[in-house]
Design a protein around this motif. Structure first.
Motif, short mmCIF file in Angstrom:
data_model
loop_
_atom_site.label_atom_id
_atom_site.label_comp_id
_atom_site.label_asym_id
_atom_site.label_seq_id
_atom_site.Cartn_x
_atom_site.Cartn_y
_atom_site.Cartn_z
N ILE A 1 -68.71 -49.21 -78.46
CA ILE A 1 -67.68 -49.49 -77.46
C ILE A 1 -66.40 -48.74 -77.80
N ASP A 2 -66.05 -48.71 -79.09
CA ASP A 2 -64.84 -48.02 -79.52
C ASP A 2 -64.90 -46.52 -79.23
N VAL B 1 -64.09 -46.25 -75.36
CA VAL B 1 -62.76 -46.60 -74.87
C VAL B 1 -61.65 -46.08 -75.77
N SER C 1 -59.31 -43.82 -77.05
CA SER C 1 -57.91 -43.46 -76.82
C SER C 1 -57.46 -43.72 -75.38
N ALA C 2 -58.27 -44.40 -74.60
CA ALA C 2 -57.91 -44.65 -73.20
C ALA C 2 -56.78 -45.66 -73.09
N PRO D 1 -54.71 -48.94 -71.61
CA PRO D 1 -55.20 -50.28 -71.23
C PRO D 1 -55.62 -50.39 -69.77
N ILE E 1 -58.98 -48.73 -69.32
CA ILE E 1 -60.07 -49.51 -69.91
C ILE E 1 -60.49 -50.63 -68.96
N GLN E 2 -59.53 -51.27 -68.32
CA GLN E 2 -59.85 -52.34 -67.39
C GLN E 2 -60.46 -51.80 -66.10
N VAL F 1 -64.00 -46.56 -68.00
CA VAL F 1 -63.93 -45.29 -68.72
C VAL F 1 -65.33 -44.67 -68.73
N ARG G 1 -69.67 -45.90 -66.14
CA ARG G 1 -68.31 -46.27 -66.55
C ARG G 1 -68.33 -47.62 -67.23
N ALA H 1 -66.05 -50.87 -68.51
CA ALA H 1 -64.79 -51.60 -68.31
C ALA H 1 -64.77 -52.85 -69.18
N ILE H 2 -63.62 -53.17 -69.72
CA ILE H 2 -63.42 -54.42 -70.45
C ILE H 2 -62.66 -55.37 -69.53
#
Length: 478
Positions: free
Chosen positions: A76-77, A80, A82-83, A85, A88-89, A92, A105, A107-108
């Motif tokens: 996951i890291d 996401v 350097s994206a 916030p 990320i929502q 990405v 894509r 999304a968190i």
């Protein structure tokens, strides 16, 4: 002159498939840490609750589960990283999610911001079911905000799937990406039996000489499902072995039932044809791995152990015999047992002592013989948790009870096998004790199907139960 073509009135152009949204439960990422890449061009949503659960699990003493949690977090890291916030929502791009075309894509979703004031039939967040309910609520929220779109909760928890359906979620699925078969009955057995005469179904065949071996060359169209090291036999006593396969032909070496049944390993003789075929695979120096499957009492462990003693003490092929198996719940219990690693493993590996007693029970001093053999054969009992990161050279390795391992776990173990070594993987798909693994998703099933075309691996399913008539009754009727 270009002519126009008019389509019939009853034919309509298919609408392009829309982007789907998949909300993942924690157990999916523990089962397959790379699951975020398995949904092609679609949207993958990870609720914040899932990240919190992974954070707790990565520090558990259960090394196998905590390792999968850390790998999932690292995956996951990477996506996401350097994206921003907001990105990320929103979602990405997931590298590697498709070979061509649009990427999926990730999304968190900050599910801690959800509350009952929203116009969605949320489940309550009572302490006992808080995490499951919060993850279900994320899928319900997406479904309400994107009417008409495909929104699906993916979880391996059966009860959670029922709760989600009952809460109004239209699409709920098990994670199926790791299934290599649609039906476990299609799993390769290592042999194929022909009704009647084998040659009656073969229209074309010729004979070739390769070194000192005479082989029958049969076109692939005659045996389209043949694979290396497979046995072919019929009702009339004919038996053969697929020596190798190329793009156009299957090369078959004829064997005999008498030769197979007259094999001996450390004084052990086969009690049925399947055991005899398994012994031939074990004794094949060109095979680096043999996978033996079958019900309890079919003789898998006894055959593997007998060949190991035969190969080490009589043939001098290997310098040590390493025995390992899955030991749930290993991390919580092994540390509290006294002694060395071998002594800690003793309760889980008692089956090997039982089989040594079978091989040496008739000796004048059975216990003395067993201790002598253990020392001479350099038998070492290992925990799978401590095999990772090591390399085993000149070793004969037995992995027992592998049906409860994931594909990722089995891969990490087999990749430890070094030069001049052989590994034997044993398992019974009817005795899976991992609640997140089924016969279709077991690492053992995956290994059998992936190893099938590999020329240096052999597969054999041993059906006959020879432990006792009571064991046969229990396996079939209880």
């Amino acid at each position: 002159m270009q002519q126009s073509v008019t389509l019939p009135n009853d034919l309509s152009k298919l609408a392009p498939a829309g982007i789907k949204t998949y909300v993942l439960d924690t157990n999916v990422l523990l089962h397959d840490p790379t699951a975020i890449t398995a949904f092609a061009e679609h949207r993958v949503v990870i609720p914040m609750t899932v990240l919190e659960e992974l954070d707790h699990i990565k520090d558990r003493r259960d090394k196998s589960v905590s390792r999968e949690a850390r790998i999932a977090i690292q995956m996951i890291d990477k996506v996401v990283g350097s994206a921003a916030p907001q990105a990320i929502q929103a979602g990405v791009d997931i590298p590697g999610s498709t070979l061509s075309g649009d990427l999926g894509r990730l999304a968190i979703f900050p599910d801690q911001l959800l509350d009952a004031s929203d116009n969605v039939p949320f489940l309550d967040s009572t302490q006992d079911q808080a995490n499951d309910n919060r993850i279900i609520n994320v899928a319900l929220k997406y479904q309400s905000e994107h009417p008409g779109e495909f929104v699906c909760l993916v979880t391996k928890d059966i009860n959670m799937r029922i709760k989600a359906k009952g809460s109004g979620l239209e699409h709920v699925e098990d994670y199926r990406h790791d299934r290599v078969l649609d039906d476990i009955d299609l799993l390769a057995t290592g042999y194929k039996k022909s009704a009647g005469d084998f040659w009656d179904g073969i229209l074309e065949v010729d004979t070739v000489r390769e070194g000192s071996i005479t082989l029958h060359r049969i076109p692939r169209v005659e045996l389209p499902e043949a694979y290396p090291n497979q046995f072919l036999y019929d009702d009339n006593g004919f038996i053969s072995f697929v020596d190798h396969v190329d793009a156009d032909y299957v090369y078959v070496a004829v064997d005999s039932r008498d030769n197979l049944m007259n094999q001996r390993f450390w004084g052990l003789a086969p009690r049925n044809l399947e055991q005899a075929m398994a012994m031939r695979l074990l004794d094949n120096d060109d095979l680096d791995m043999t996978v033996l499957t079958g019900p309890a009492g079919s003789g898998k462990t006894l055959l593997a152990l007998a060949y190991g003693l035969h190969a080490i003490l009589e043939q001098k092929k290997f310098s040590k015999l390493i025995v390992a198996r899955s030991t749930p719940p290993m991390a919580e219990e092994i540390g509290f047992l006294p002694g060395t690693e071998e002594e800690k493993m003793a309760p889980w590996l008692a089956a090997f002592d039982d089989n040594l007693e079978i091989l040496h029970g008739a000796d004048e001093c059975a216990f003395g013989s067993i201790d002598y053999v253990k020392e001479r054969a350099n038998i070492q009992f290992k925990s799978l948790n401590f095999m990772r990161g090591r390399s085993f050279n000149g070793a004969y390795i037995i992995i027992d009870e592998s049906q409860g391992l994931t594909q990722f776990q089995l891969k990490s173990i087999i990749s430890r096998v070094g030069a001049d070594s052989k590994i034997v993987v044993l398992g019974n798909l009817a005795q899976i004790d991992n609640k997140y693994i089924s016969p279709l998703t077991s690492g053992l099933t995956y290994l059998v199907e992936r190893a099938k075309p590999y020329p240096h691996a052999g597969i054999m399913h041993i059906n006959g139960i020879v432990r006792s008539r009571l064991a046969a009754f229990a396996e079939e009727n209880l």
